[in-house]
Design an enzyme around this catalytic site. Structure first.
Site: not given
Length: 637
Positions: A123, A205, A229
């Site tokens: 990420k 997210s 997330s």
């Protein structure tokens, strides 16, 4: 409505030799958006982009594939489909070189490492040396003219992965500063689309990591959670995941959202065993992150309790109003039906279920009060300092000065970071609230002699990518209490959207939770897979939303430029369109937006100011109308 297909996920995967020759794995001609179906355990077994970590390691050990061949296969798949799913912010230019080094290490007879040669994604809130950390924020994204925050060193988690032999394919997309649990729609790099169906919210997210793993762009991925997330993208895209206990895995080197209180890093994977293997690499204390002091890692590791009898005789607490009331508490009828089936499955595995153990405990009253985060500006300051001497900036003040001098002076996010960042914060308010949660939680677990909880991860099906959401059953209770959870795919709703479970327990119980998840997954194999990715470009999301259109009308009423009665007539059409859009309907929003435009043109009349109001509202509605018409065209094939 979206087409529903019961295709088996890997039914038409190419043979391995053809894959390496062409670089493309497909199920024939791509279709618009056919809904995926639960996958057979042996789906596309010959196609290495579908492999789990265990299968990848076996293929590498046997010499069936090299790491270089695996990276090339993933890169080919990414080249074919990334333009339509937008999972990445940047690719790792050293991926093939790293894979070649791994292959050479294996050929030399060096001791095998846990993830030797396994391609994964990271990420893009995490520091990977030599690659900018963008956090999806225009200010820190070179693609939008933002500053490049290039760290000199890896984040501790990234260092652990690198030392375990993992190969990084690239860094993945996220909403600005990880600020959405449903999508990455406001990212500087544009929205990421759900690999199961572009029309569905991808979860946030960690949107890009989930799409990368679900879309077979990588074997596994790293996600980060502050409030859903890790859980939400896993659930939206039918992946296994671990939301760990706060402090189990170092989060130093991750751009903080709640760095001192809630931020955790964890894996997104294609199997429970993969999640356990990843946790064996990631977990444990380090001097680089004082928050990991006291982390409890099981002596036998996280694969030690993977068993097909793990649930036998265990007492498992169920979801109910004792846990939560009010907003996002009631299960939709279909969710309740699917959850009831899951409970029956639990019983078949020998578990003893306990209905709503939180009833009367007062736990459901904790949501309405208390400090839920603290000290993040100081955490951001420490993050920037850690980037290293060669970094473009080293403090919030320097980042703010750069923003002011380079066209980002109006960025409210950097302005909000300027306060309370120079001294260590007082966390006592948050810690007191956390302890209230833990006190009730631990008491309920003990009083009911529970081994774990099993909840539906979502209270209703995932919404559409535009105007939709992922409604988690444990956010933010699990985050404030800093507790662990394991997401387990468990089939699908009638429309093909994935249904998922969450196993949860006290702090440091990840090994036990993975055992329960493994038992359940081995028995019921509920993961939903879509190998038939589309090559259809999804319509650009409009800058207008139903909410912003409603707000614009309200503002005009307040300013005396629009009659309240006219606003109310128009607002009814906005409400109808918005409500229907959450059910993945295009025809109803289209009809109501058309009526909105006609009513606005007919009812807003008068002088030049009235015409200005009418034209503005009509232009906003026309943006929404164009989007839904484009979606309808795709859905109709």
């Amino acid at each position: 409505m979206h087409a529903v297909s019961r295709r088996r996920a890997g039914a038409a995967g190419l043979a391995a030799s053809a894959l390496l020759a062409t670089g493309l794995v497909a199920t024939g001609a791509p279709t618009a958006q056919a809904a995926p179906a639960p996958a057979a355990a042996s789906a596309a077994a010959a196609d290495p982009t579908t492999f789990t970590i265990t299968e990848t390691l076996e293929a590498l050990k046997s010499g069936t594939y090299t790491s270089v061949q695996l990276v090339q296969a993933f890169q080919a798949r990414i080249a074919a489909y990334e333009p339509y799913y937008n999972a990445f912010t940047q690719m790792n230019p050293e991926a093939l070189a790293d894979a070649a080094a791994s292959d050479e290490r294996r050929r030399s007879g060096a001791a095998a490492r846990p993830l030797e040669g396994v391609p994964i994604v990271i990420k893009d809130s995490l520091d990977v040396k030599k690659m900018p950390t963008t956090s999806g924020w225009p200010l820190t994204s070179p693609i939008t003219g933002g500053i490049a925050l290039v760290p000199e060193t890896d984040a501790p988690l990234v260092k652990r992965l690198r030392e375990a032999g993992a190969v990084f394919i690239g860094k993945t997309n996220l909403p600005i500063l990880a600020g959405s649990g449903s999508n990455a729609n406001n990212s500087a790099y544009g929205p990421t689309y759900n690999a199961l169906n572009q029309a569905w919210a991808p979860g946030g997210s960690s949107s890009g990591s989930a799409t990368s793993v679900a879309g077979d762009f990588a074997v596994a991925g790293i996600a980060e959670e502050t409030g859903g997330s890790i859980q939400n993208p896993a659930s939206a895209q039918s992946l296994y995941a671990v939301k760990p206990t706060f402090g189990l895995i170092p989060n130093t080197g991750n751009f903080p959202l709640a760095g001192l209180t809630r931020d955790v890093l964890g894996p997104l994977t294609k199997s429970v065993e993969d999640a356990a293997i990843m946790l064996d690499v990631l977990a444990g204390s380090t001097a680089e992150d004082p928050l990991t002091e006291g982390a409890v890692v099981p002596a036998g590791g996280y694969t030690s309790q993977l068993s097909t009898t793990a649930l036998q005789g265990k007492r498992i607490g169920l979801y109910g109003p004792g846990w939560r009331t009010g907003n996002n508490s009631a299960l939709s009828p279909e969710t309740a039906k699917l959850y009831a089936k899951a409970v029956e499955n639990l019983k078949k595995q020998g578990a003893i279920v306990v209905e709503d153990p939180f009833a009367g405990s007062g736990f459901n009253e904790l949501r309405s009060s208390g400090v839920t985060n603290a000290g993040n500006n100081w955490a951001i300051e420490q993050y920037l300092k850690r980037l290293g001497p060669s970094a473009a900036v080293h403090s919030i003040a320097e980042l703010n000065a750069w923003a002011d001098a380079n066209g980002f002076a109006s960025d409210t996010r950097i302005n909000g970071m300027l306060g309370d960042h120079s001294t260590p914060p007082d966390l006592s308010g948050f810690l007191a609230n956390r302890d209230r949660y833990l006190s009730v939680f631990n008491r309920v677990i003990a009083d009911n002699d529970l081994d774990a909880l099993m909840f539906p991860q979502q209270v209703q099906e995932v919404g559409p990518i535009f105007n939709g959401s992922v409604s988690a059953s444990t956010v933010s209770e699990i985050n404030i209490a800093q507790l662990p959870g394991v997401v387990v795919p468990d089939g699908a709703y009638a429309n093909g959207k994935p249904f998922n479970l969450l196993f949860m327990d006290v702090k440091w119980s990840e090994a036990e939770l993975l055992g329960y998840a493994y038992d359940y997954a081995e028995a019921y194999d509920g993961r939903v897979i879509n190998r038939d990715l589309t090559t259809t470009t999804w319509p650009t999301l409009p800058s207008v939303t139903f909410t912003s259109l409603q707000n614009a009308m309200n503002a005009y009423v307040t300013a005396g430029r629009l009659k309240a009665q006219v606003r109310d007539n128009l607002a009814d059409r906005v409400t109808r369109a918005s409500t229907a859009s959450l059910r993945d309907s295009e025809d109803v929003p289209i009809a109501n937006l058309e009526q909105f435009i006609a009513k606005a043109k007919n009812q807003i009349k008068g002088d030049a100011q009235d015409v200005e109001v009418r034209n503005d509202l009509v232009a906003q509605a026309e943006q929404l109308l164009a989007y839904y018409r484009a979606v309808e065209a795709i859905e109709n094939g």
